[in-house]
Design an enzyme around this catalytic site. Structure first.
Site, PDB file in Angstrom:
ATOM      1  N   SER A 136       0.876  -1.182   0.000  1.00 40.64           N
ATOM      2  CA  SER A 136       0.000   0.000   0.000  1.00 40.64           C
ATOM      3  C   SER A 136       0.911   1.229   0.000  1.00 40.64           C
ATOM      4  O   SER A 136       2.083   1.139   0.412  1.00 40.64           O
ATOM      5  CB  SER A 136      -0.848   0.000   1.273  1.00 40.64           C
ATOM      6  OG  SER A 136      -1.479   1.249   1.466  1.00 40.64           O
ATOM      7  N   TYR A 149      -1.954  -1.078  10.366  1.00 37.01           N
ATOM      8  CA  TYR A 149      -1.931  -1.158   8.897  1.00 37.01           C
ATOM      9  C   TYR A 149      -0.635  -0.542   8.378  1.00 37.01           C
ATOM     10  O   TYR A 149       0.063  -1.133   7.543  1.00 37.01           O
ATOM     11  CB  TYR A 149      -3.148  -0.436   8.324  1.00 37.01           C
ATOM     12  CG  TYR A 149      -3.369  -0.650   6.836  1.00 37.01           C
ATOM     13  CD1 TYR A 149      -3.890  -1.858   6.354  1.00 37.01           C
ATOM     14  CD2 TYR A 149      -3.082   0.347   5.910  1.00 37.01           C
ATOM     15  CE1 TYR A 149      -4.100  -2.062   4.997  1.00 37.01           C
ATOM     16  CE2 TYR A 149      -3.288   0.156   4.546  1.00 37.01           C
ATOM     17  CZ  TYR A 149      -3.803  -1.040   4.100  1.00 37.01           C
ATOM     18  OH  TYR A 149      -4.012  -1.234   2.743  1.00 37.01           O
TER      19      TYR A 149
HETATM   20  N1  LIG Z   1      -8.713  -0.313  -1.149  1.00 36.41           N
HETATM   21  C1  LIG Z   1      -7.656   0.463  -0.962  1.00 36.41           C
HETATM   22  O1  LIG Z   1      -7.779   1.710  -0.912  1.00 36.41           O
HETATM   23  C2  LIG Z   1      -6.280  -0.127  -0.833  1.00 36.41           C
HETATM   24  C3  LIG Z   1      -5.174   0.733  -0.922  1.00 36.41           C
HETATM   25  C4  LIG Z   1      -3.905   0.207  -0.804  1.00 36.41           C
HETATM   26  C5  LIG Z   1      -3.725  -1.155  -0.614  1.00 36.41           C
HETATM   27  N2  LIG Z   1      -4.814  -1.969  -0.514  1.00 36.41           N
HETATM   28  C6  LIG Z   1      -4.562  -3.387  -0.290  1.00 36.41           C
HETATM   29  O2  LIG Z   1      -5.118  -4.113  -1.381  1.00 36.41           O
HETATM   30  C7  LIG Z   1      -5.399  -5.455  -0.956  1.00 36.41           C
HETATM   31  C8  LIG Z   1      -6.808  -5.812  -1.374  1.00 36.41           C
HETATM   32  O3  LIG Z   1      -7.707  -4.973  -0.666  1.00 36.41           O
HETATM   33  P1  LIG Z   1      -9.109  -4.469  -1.266  1.00 36.41           P
HETATM   34  O4  LIG Z   1      -9.130  -3.013  -1.155  1.00 36.41           O
HETATM   35  O5  LIG Z   1      -9.356  -5.133  -2.565  1.00 36.41           O
HETATM   36  O6  LIG Z   1     -10.077  -5.001  -0.112  1.00 36.41           O
HETATM   37  P2  LIG Z   1     -11.240  -6.080  -0.110  1.00 36.41           P
HETATM   38  O7  LIG Z   1     -11.713  -6.096   1.299  1.00 36.41           O
HETATM   39  O8  LIG Z   1     -12.208  -5.818  -1.215  1.00 36.41           O
HETATM   40  O9  LIG Z   1     -10.479  -7.445  -0.459  1.00 36.41           O
HETATM   41  C9  LIG Z   1      -9.673  -8.114   0.461  1.00 36.41           C
HETATM   42  C10 LIG Z   1      -9.902  -9.598   0.257  1.00 36.41           C
HETATM   43  O10 LIG Z   1      -9.000 -10.281   1.126  1.00 36.41           O
HETATM   44  C11 LIG Z   1      -9.697 -11.386   1.686  1.00 36.41           C
HETATM   45  N3  LIG Z   1      -9.055 -11.809   2.926  1.00 36.41           N
HETATM   46  C12 LIG Z   1      -8.979 -11.125   4.104  1.00 36.41           C
HETATM   47  N4  LIG Z   1      -8.369 -11.886   5.036  1.00 36.41           N
HETATM   48  C13 LIG Z   1      -8.033 -13.054   4.425  1.00 36.41           C
HETATM   49  C14 LIG Z   1      -7.390 -14.245   4.857  1.00 36.41           C
HETATM   50  N5  LIG Z   1      -6.981 -14.409   6.142  1.00 36.41           N
HETATM   51  N6  LIG Z   1      -7.194 -15.232   3.963  1.00 36.41           N
HETATM   52  C15 LIG Z   1      -7.629 -15.095   2.691  1.00 36.41           C
HETATM   53  N7  LIG Z   1      -8.272 -14.020   2.221  1.00 36.41           N
HETATM   54  C16 LIG Z   1      -8.473 -13.012   3.084  1.00 36.41           C
HETATM   55  C17 LIG Z   1     -11.116 -10.857   1.914  1.00 36.41           C
HETATM   56  O11 LIG Z   1     -12.058 -11.913   2.071  1.00 36.41           O
HETATM   57  C18 LIG Z   1     -11.333 -10.045   0.652  1.00 36.41           C
HETATM   58  O12 LIG Z   1     -11.904 -10.809  -0.397  1.00 36.41           O
HETATM   59  C19 LIG Z   1      -5.156  -5.466   0.559  1.00 36.41           C
HETATM   60  O13 LIG Z   1      -3.878  -6.017   0.818  1.00 36.41           O
HETATM   61  C20 LIG Z   1      -5.194  -3.997   0.931  1.00 36.41           C
HETATM   62  O14 LIG Z   1      -4.467  -3.738   2.107  1.00 36.41           O
HETATM   63  C21 LIG Z   1      -6.080  -1.483  -0.612  1.00 36.41           C
END
Ligand SMILES: NC(=O)c1ccc[n+]([C@@H]2O[C@H](COP(=O)([O-])OP(=O)(O)OC[C@H]3O[C@@H](n4cnc5c(N)ncnc54)[C@H](O)[C@@H]3O)[C@@H](O)[C@H]2O)c1
Length: 258
Positions: A136, A149
C-alpha cells in the site's frame, strides 16, 4: 513477466483489487487463474466468471497454504505468478490489543513469508517465478488513523525488497503494488479517519489498479504505483523527514476528528 500462458494465484481474489487482477489476468491469456480467498463462495463466483479455479484459503494457515500450492502444482501446473493480495485494515491506533496487531501482522506480512518460503525454492530451482505483494502507499508513507496497517504494510514493502535483493539473481521476480485509495469494500465505510483520509486523497477503481499491474508486470517493475504521485510523496519523505512529519501532523490536525 509474461502473463500469457501463466499459472497465476491471487489471494484475496474474491473482492476488490484481487478480483480485478484475476479478471485482468484471465483476459490477458493466463493459462489458469486460481482465485484464493477466505470467502470461499466469493472465490468460487469469481473463478466461475473467468473460467478459473476457486479455492477457500485462509492465508494465515501455513498448512492450508502449502497444501493448496502442492495441489495446484500437481493438478494445474507450475505456479509462475503468486499475488499475495489478501489484506486487512484495523482503523486503530497503538491502543489496539495484541490480538488485533497480530491479526494485521499475520495477514499483511506473515502470509507473504509463508508463500515465499514455499515458492522461492521452487522458483530458484526452475530459474523463474514472480511474486507480487500488494502492500500500500501506507507502506511507503503512512496511513493516518491506522497504526497496525501502516506498520505491517511497511513490513510488506520491506519483505518484497528483501526477497528481490536476495533472490533476484536466481530468477525470482518481485513486484510491490502500492496503491493509495481504491474503491473496494475495504474503503466503503464512512466516518473512519484511516478511510476518510484515503478518500480525500482521491479514489481510483480496482480496474485501474489491475491496468497498472498489467503494465508493471510486463515491464518487470519492482514498484507498481497506480497513483504516480506517491513516488513524489515518498521522495519528499526521504528527502526531509522532519518536514514530512510536520506536514503530516498538520494534515491530521486539519481533518475533522471522526
Ligand atoms: N482499497 C484500498 O484503498 C487499498 C489501498 C492500498 C492497498 N490496498 C490493499 O489491497 C489489498 C486488497 O484490498 P481491497 O481493497 O481489494 O479489499 P477487499 O476487502 O475488497 O479485499 C480483500 C480480500 O482479502 C480477503 N481476505 C482477508 N483476510 C483473508 C485471509 N486471512 N485469507 C484469505 N483471504 C483473506 C477478503 O475476504 C477479501 O476478499 C489489501 O492487501 C489492501 O491492504 C487497498
Amino acid at each position: 513477466m509474461d502473463i500469457s500462458g501463466a499459472v497465476v494465484v491471487v489471494t484475496g481474489g474474491a473482492s476488490g483489487i484481487g478480483r480485478a487482477m484475476a479478471r485482468r489476468f484471465a483476459a490477458d491469456g493466463a493459462r489458469s487463474v486460481v482465485v484464493a480467498d477466505i470467502d470461499g463462495a466469493g472465490a468460487a463466483a469469481v473463478a466461475a466468471e473467468i473460467g478459473g479455479r476457486g479455492e477457500h484459503l485462509d492465508v494465515t494457515s501455513e498448512d492450508d497454504m502449502v497444501t493448496m500450492i502442492d495441489r495446484i502444482e500437481a493438478e494445474v501446473g507450475p505456479i509462475e505468478l503468486w499475488c499475495g493480495n489478501a489484506g486487512i485494515g484495523t482503523g486503530s491506533g497503538i491502543d489496539l490489543d495484541n490480538d488485533g496487531w497480530n491479526a494485521a501482522w499475520n495477514v499483511n506480512v506473515l502470509a507473504n513469508v509463508i508463500a515465499a518460503r514455499k515458492l522461492v525454492p521452487l522458483w530458484t530451482e526452475r530459474g523463474s517465478g514472480h511474486l507480487l505483494i500488494t502492500a500500500s502507499a501506507a507502506g511507503l508513507l503512512t496511513n493516518l488513523g491506522d497504526a497496525p496497517y501502516t506498520v505491517t504494510k511497511h513490513g510488506a514493502v520491506a519483505l518484497a525488497e528483501w526477497i528481490a535483493i536476495t533472490h533476484g539473481a536466481q530468477g525470482v521476480g518481485v513486484s510491490c503494488l502500492c496503491p493509495q485509495g481504491v474503491r473496494t469494500p475495504m474503503t466503503e465505510s464512512d466516518g473512519d479517519l484511516a478511510i476518510e483520509v484515503v478518500k480525500a486523497m482521491g479514489m481510483i477503481e480496482p480496474e485501474e489498479v489491475a491496468e497498472a499491474v498489467a503494465v508493471g508486470l510486463a515491464a518487470d517493475d519492482f514498484l507498481i504505483l497506480p497513483h504516480p504521485e506517491v513516488a513524489r510523496y515518498e521522495q519528499r519523505r526521504a528527502g526531509d523527514r522532519a518536514r514530512w512529519l510536520t506536514g503530516m501532523r498538520k494534515l491530521q490536525e486539519s481533518l475533522p476528528a471522526w
